[in-house]
Design a protein around this motif. Structure first.
Motif, PDB file in Angstrom:
ATOM      1  N   MET A   1       0.816  -1.189   0.000  1.00  0.00           N
ATOM      2  CA  MET A   1       0.000   0.000   0.000  1.00  0.00           C
ATOM      3  C   MET A   1       0.867   1.262   0.000  1.00  0.00           C
ATOM      4  N   LEU A   2       2.003   1.195   0.686  1.00  0.00           N
ATOM      5  CA  LEU A   2       2.900   2.362   0.710  1.00  0.00           C
ATOM      6  C   LEU A   2       3.430   2.698  -0.677  1.00  0.00           C
ATOM      7  N   ARG A   3       3.741   1.678  -1.450  1.00  0.00           N
ATOM      8  CA  ARG A   3       4.238   1.931  -2.818  1.00  0.00           C
ATOM      9  C   ARG A   3       3.176   2.618  -3.681  1.00  0.00           C
ATOM     10  N   ILE A   4       1.947   2.178  -3.538  1.00  0.00           N
ATOM     11  CA  ILE A   4       0.865   2.808  -4.302  1.00  0.00           C
ATOM     12  C   ILE A   4       0.700   4.259  -3.862  1.00  0.00           C
ATOM     13  N   PHE A   5       0.702   4.489  -2.552  1.00  0.00           N
ATOM     14  CA  PHE A   5       0.569   5.843  -2.039  1.00  0.00           C
ATOM     15  C   PHE A   5       1.744   6.711  -2.485  1.00  0.00           C
ATOM     16  N   GLN A   6       2.925   6.142  -2.487  1.00  0.00           N
ATOM     17  CA  GLN A   6       4.115   6.880  -2.928  1.00  0.00           C
ATOM     18  C   GLN A   6       3.970   7.296  -4.388  1.00  0.00           C
ATOM     19  N   GLN A   7       3.474   6.409  -5.235  1.00  0.00           N
ATOM     20  CA  GLN A   7       3.273   6.736  -6.649  1.00  0.00           C
ATOM     21  C   GLN A   7       2.182   7.788  -6.838  1.00  0.00           C
ATOM     22  N   ILE A   8       1.111   7.670  -6.088  1.00  0.00           N
ATOM     23  CA  ILE A   8       0.046   8.675  -6.167  1.00  0.00           C
ATOM     24  C   ILE A   8       0.568  10.032  -5.704  1.00  0.00           C
ATOM     25  N   ALA A   9       1.358  10.046  -4.632  1.00  0.00           N
ATOM     26  CA  ALA A   9       1.934  11.304  -4.142  1.00  0.00           C
ATOM     27  C   ALA A   9       2.828  11.938  -5.209  1.00  0.00           C
ATOM     28  N   LEU A  10       3.614  11.116  -5.880  1.00  0.00           N
ATOM     29  CA  LEU A  10       4.483  11.624  -6.937  1.00  0.00           C
ATOM     30  C   LEU A  10       3.661  12.226  -8.071  1.00  0.00           C
ATOM     31  N   TRP A  11       2.669  11.497  -8.564  1.00  0.00           N
ATOM     32  CA  TRP A  11       1.871  11.989  -9.683  1.00  0.00           C
ATOM     33  C   TRP A  11       1.014  13.188  -9.295  1.00  0.00           C
ATOM     34  N   GLU A  12       0.582  13.238  -8.042  1.00  0.00           N
ATOM     35  CA  GLU A  12      -0.175  14.405  -7.574  1.00  0.00           C
ATOM     36  C   GLU A  12       0.721  15.631  -7.586  1.00  0.00           C
ATOM     37  N   LEU A  46      -6.355  13.094  -8.778  1.00  0.00           N
ATOM     38  CA  LEU A  46      -5.187  12.626  -8.020  1.00  0.00           C
ATOM     39  C   LEU A  46      -5.204  13.126  -6.581  1.00  0.00           C
ATOM     40  N   VAL A  47      -5.721  14.320  -6.353  1.00  0.00           N
ATOM     41  CA  VAL A  47      -5.829  14.839  -4.984  1.00  0.00           C
ATOM     42  C   VAL A  47      -6.795  13.973  -4.177  1.00  0.00           C
ATOM     43  N   VAL A  48      -7.920  13.613  -4.783  1.00  0.00           N
ATOM     44  CA  VAL A  48      -8.877  12.751  -4.093  1.00  0.00           C
ATOM     45  C   VAL A  48      -8.238  11.401  -3.775  1.00  0.00           C
ATOM     46  N   LEU A  49      -7.539  10.823  -4.754  1.00  0.00           N
ATOM     47  CA  LEU A  49      -6.835   9.552  -4.501  1.00  0.00           C
ATOM     48  C   LEU A  49      -5.796   9.697  -3.398  1.00  0.00           C
ATOM     49  N   PHE A  50      -5.069  10.816  -3.411  1.00  0.00           N
ATOM     50  CA  PHE A  50      -4.058  11.075  -2.383  1.00  0.00           C
ATOM     51  C   PHE A  50      -4.701  11.066  -0.995  1.00  0.00           C
ATOM     52  N   VAL A  51      -5.805  11.782  -0.845  1.00  0.00           N
ATOM     53  CA  VAL A  51      -6.469  11.864   0.459  1.00  0.00           C
ATOM     54  C   VAL A  51      -7.013  10.499   0.882  1.00  0.00           C
ATOM     55  N   VAL A  52      -7.603   9.770  -0.042  1.00  0.00           N
ATOM     56  CA  VAL A  52      -8.113   8.431   0.277  1.00  0.00           C
ATOM     57  C   VAL A  52      -6.967   7.523   0.721  1.00  0.00           C
ATOM     58  N   MET A  53      -5.861   7.543  -0.019  1.00  0.00           N
ATOM     59  CA  MET A  53      -4.712   6.702   0.350  1.00  0.00           C
ATOM     60  C   MET A  53      -4.086   7.164   1.660  1.00  0.00           C
ATOM     61  N   LEU A  54      -4.077   8.455   1.905  1.00  0.00           N
ATOM     62  CA  LEU A  54      -3.545   8.982   3.163  1.00  0.00           C
ATOM     63  C   LEU A  54      -4.359   8.440   4.333  1.00  0.00           C
ATOM     64  N   ILE A  55      -5.657   8.459   4.210  1.00  0.00           N
ATOM     65  CA  ILE A  55      -6.526   7.932   5.271  1.00  0.00           C
ATOM     66  C   ILE A  55      -6.336   6.427   5.424  1.00  0.00           C
ATOM     67  N   MET A  56      -6.224   5.713   4.312  1.00  0.00           N
ATOM     68  CA  MET A  56      -6.018   4.266   4.382  1.00  0.00           C
ATOM     69  C   MET A  56      -4.684   3.924   5.049  1.00  0.00           C
ATOM     70  N   TRP A  58      -3.015   5.854   7.109  1.00  0.00           N
ATOM     71  CA  TRP A  58      -3.139   6.279   8.502  1.00  0.00           C
ATOM     72  C   TRP A  58      -3.724   5.138   9.329  1.00  0.00           C
ATOM     73  N   SER A  59      -4.761   4.528   8.811  1.00  0.00           N
ATOM     74  CA  SER A  59      -5.408   3.429   9.508  1.00  0.00           C
ATOM     75  C   SER A  59      -4.531   2.177   9.528  1.00  0.00           C
ATOM     76  N   GLU A  60      -3.980   1.823   8.370  1.00  0.00           N
ATOM     77  CA  GLU A  60      -3.196   0.579   8.241  1.00  0.00           C
ATOM     78  C   GLU A  60      -1.897   0.610   9.035  1.00  0.00           C
ATOM     79  N   TYR A  61      -1.180   1.745   8.976  1.00  0.00           N
ATOM     80  CA  TYR A  61       0.150   1.825   9.578  1.00  0.00           C
ATOM     81  C   TYR A  61       0.162   2.569  10.903  1.00  0.00           C
ATOM     82  N   LYS A  62      -1.016   2.948  11.399  1.00  0.00           N
ATOM     83  CA  LYS A  62      -1.147   3.621  12.697  1.00  0.00           C
ATOM     84  C   LYS A  62      -0.279   4.875  12.778  1.00  0.00           C
ATOM     85  N   TRP A  63      -0.316   5.669  11.698  1.00  0.00           N
ATOM     86  CA  TRP A  63       0.447   6.912  11.680  1.00  0.00           C
ATOM     87  C   TRP A  63      -0.139   7.900  12.675  1.00  0.00           C
TER      88      TRP A  63
END
Length: 96
Positions: A1-12, A46-56, A58-63
């Protein structure tokens, strides 16, 4: 999941730069308003995807809330938002 979020952050981040430094000058200097419509739509998605992945993540990795808020705020600032992608890349490398 981190890799996907990292790619979304880059493209955003890239889409922000394209929107501000390519599409907006095309709209206001070259009188091509379609450039902002296209780039803006892609960036918005991409911003919407970024926020969704950020929340996911946050929940998954207990940030911490501080980390999530920092990532969110930095994603709003052009150029600085690349820092989020680099920080995620470091986190992925440290997990190997």
């Amino acid at each position: 999941m981190l890799r996907i979020f990292q790619q979304i952050a880059l493209w955003e981040a890239i889409s922000t730069v394209i929107l501000f430094f390519v599409a907006m000058p095309l709209k206001y200097i070259a009188k091509i308003p379609e450039a902002v419509k296209v780039a803006g739509s892609i960036h918005g998605f991409l911003v919407v995807l970024f926020v969704v992945m950020l929340i996911m993540c946050w929940s998954e990795y207990k940030w911490t809330l501080k980390r999530v808020a920092t990532y969110f705020v930095l994603s709003l600032i052009p150029i600085v938002s690349f820092w989020v992608e680099r920080d995620l890349k470091k986190q992925i490398a440290s997990k190997k």
